[in-house]
Write an enzyme that holds these catalytic residues in place. Structure first.
Site, PDB file in Angstrom:
ATOM      1  N   CYS A   1      -1.858   8.488   3.169  1.00  0.00           N
ATOM      2  CA  CYS A   1      -1.604   7.558   2.062  1.00  0.00           C
ATOM      3  C   CYS A   1      -2.487   7.849   0.852  1.00  0.00           C
ATOM      4  CB  CYS A   1      -1.801   6.124   2.532  1.00  0.00           C
ATOM      5  SG  CYS A   1      -3.427   5.808   3.232  1.00  0.00           S
TER       6      CYS A   1
ATOM      7  N   GLU B   1       0.890  -1.163   0.000  1.00  0.00           N
ATOM      8  CA  GLU B   1       0.000   0.000   0.000  1.00  0.00           C
ATOM      9  C   GLU B   1       0.924   1.207   0.000  1.00  0.00           C
ATOM     10  OE1 GLU B   1      -1.730   3.051   0.337  1.00  0.00           O
ATOM     11  OE2 GLU B   1      -1.821   2.701   2.485  1.00  0.00           O
TER      12      GLU B   1
END
Length: 304
Positions: free
Chosen positions: A292, A257
């Protein structure tokens, strides 16, 4: 919790207890608000990682966690979620001192976001079912979900408590064991969470934490032949390195990720530009932009 009551014990947490490390190098853990040194963090070694992985493997084979009935695992994880809420102020203070997050945001991530992740995972332990497969008469074919084994988890510094729980809760709910590497500049809350997990009833050795540098602990963990899966959250450059190390050493699955830029879309028929502008500014600068899915890409429909 007042800052003066905090104790910094940044050492490997293996088999349910803090252990001595083999590191000879250290880095300073610095409070970004004051630039004062909070503590010294061991750089970590491959030997620390090997001890954690071998411990996790042994505990997995013994079945102390994966062989527990689903309702028992669920109960322990729910206890864990409750302890996270009870210790939310301490977890938040650790995160704020190490990485600079506002205490209000840090408390929300621990007491609300983090605890909800654990509760959600706990509720899945007895609800993820296998299936029967159509077959000819006289035969019985079915699929069962089984834990993968030893999960190597590597997390970044931008939301320490939340990122740790996002990694470990689903893995534990499925019956896996975990070796976790927190960020070297924000390890305090990860180690506190390991303590709370033991207090909640998690068997020793099911969750192990090895603090240290990416170049030492991170590389040793990603390439260790004793892991069954690697899960990484962080930069794209480091994600590629993790994938390379895993491919060269054991070829086990790697989950990455690596973040990105999620676009904000503004259409020409918007009727309140001031409100939109305020929301966009807040989204871009939330957590100093260290998210993120940072919403820092703006796409505006052209007026015709």
């Amino acid at each position: 919790m007042p800052e003066r009551q905090l104790t910094w014990n940044i050492r490997p947490f293996i088999d349910g207890a803090y252990v001595d490390h083999d590191a000879t190098g250290f880095i300073d853990d610095i409070n970004p608000a004051t630039e004062e040194v909070l503590c010294r963090v061991p750089a970590g070694t491959a030997e620390d990682v090997d001890l954690a992985v071998s411990t996790a493997r042994r505990r997995f084979k013994e079945g102390v966690w994966c062989d527990l009935p689903p309702d028992k695992r669920k109960s322990i994880l729910l206890n864990f979620a409750g302890l996270i809420v009870d210790h939310g102020a301490e977890l938040a203070l650790l995160d704020t001192l190490e990485m600079g997050k506002p205490i209000s945001a840090a408390r929300f991530e621990a007491e609300v976001g983090g605890s909800c992740i654990v509760r959600s995972a706990a509720e899945l332990t007895d609800k993820v079912c296998g299936s029967l497969v159509p077959s000819e008469p006289g035969a019985l074919s079915f699929n069962l979900y089984e834990p993968r084994g030893v999960i190597a988890a590597i997390v970044p510094w931008n939301a320490p408590t939340y990122n740790v729980l996002l990694k470990i809760a689903p893995a534990l709910a499925a019956g896996n064991v975990v070796v976790l590497k927190p960020s070297e500049i924000a390890s305090g809350s990860a180690l506190k969470l390991a303590e709370l997990a033991i207090e909640a009833g998690l068997p020793p050795g099911v969750l192990n934490v090895v603090p240290g540098l990416g170049a030492t602990v991170g590389e040793a963990l990603a390439s260790h032949p004793g892991v069954d899966m690697v899960s990484f959250t962080g930069s794209t450059v480091t994600g590629r390195r993790v994938m390379q190390l895993a491919a060269q050493s054991h070829g086990r699955p790697v989950q990455l990720e690596c973040g990105g830029k999620s676009p904000q879309l503004v259409f020409a028929d918007v009727d309140n530009l001031d409100r939109v502008a305020a929301a966009i500014a807040e989204d871009i600068f939330y957590n100093s932009g260290q998210v993120c899915a940072a919403r820092s890409l703006l796409i505006v429909e052209a007026l015709r």
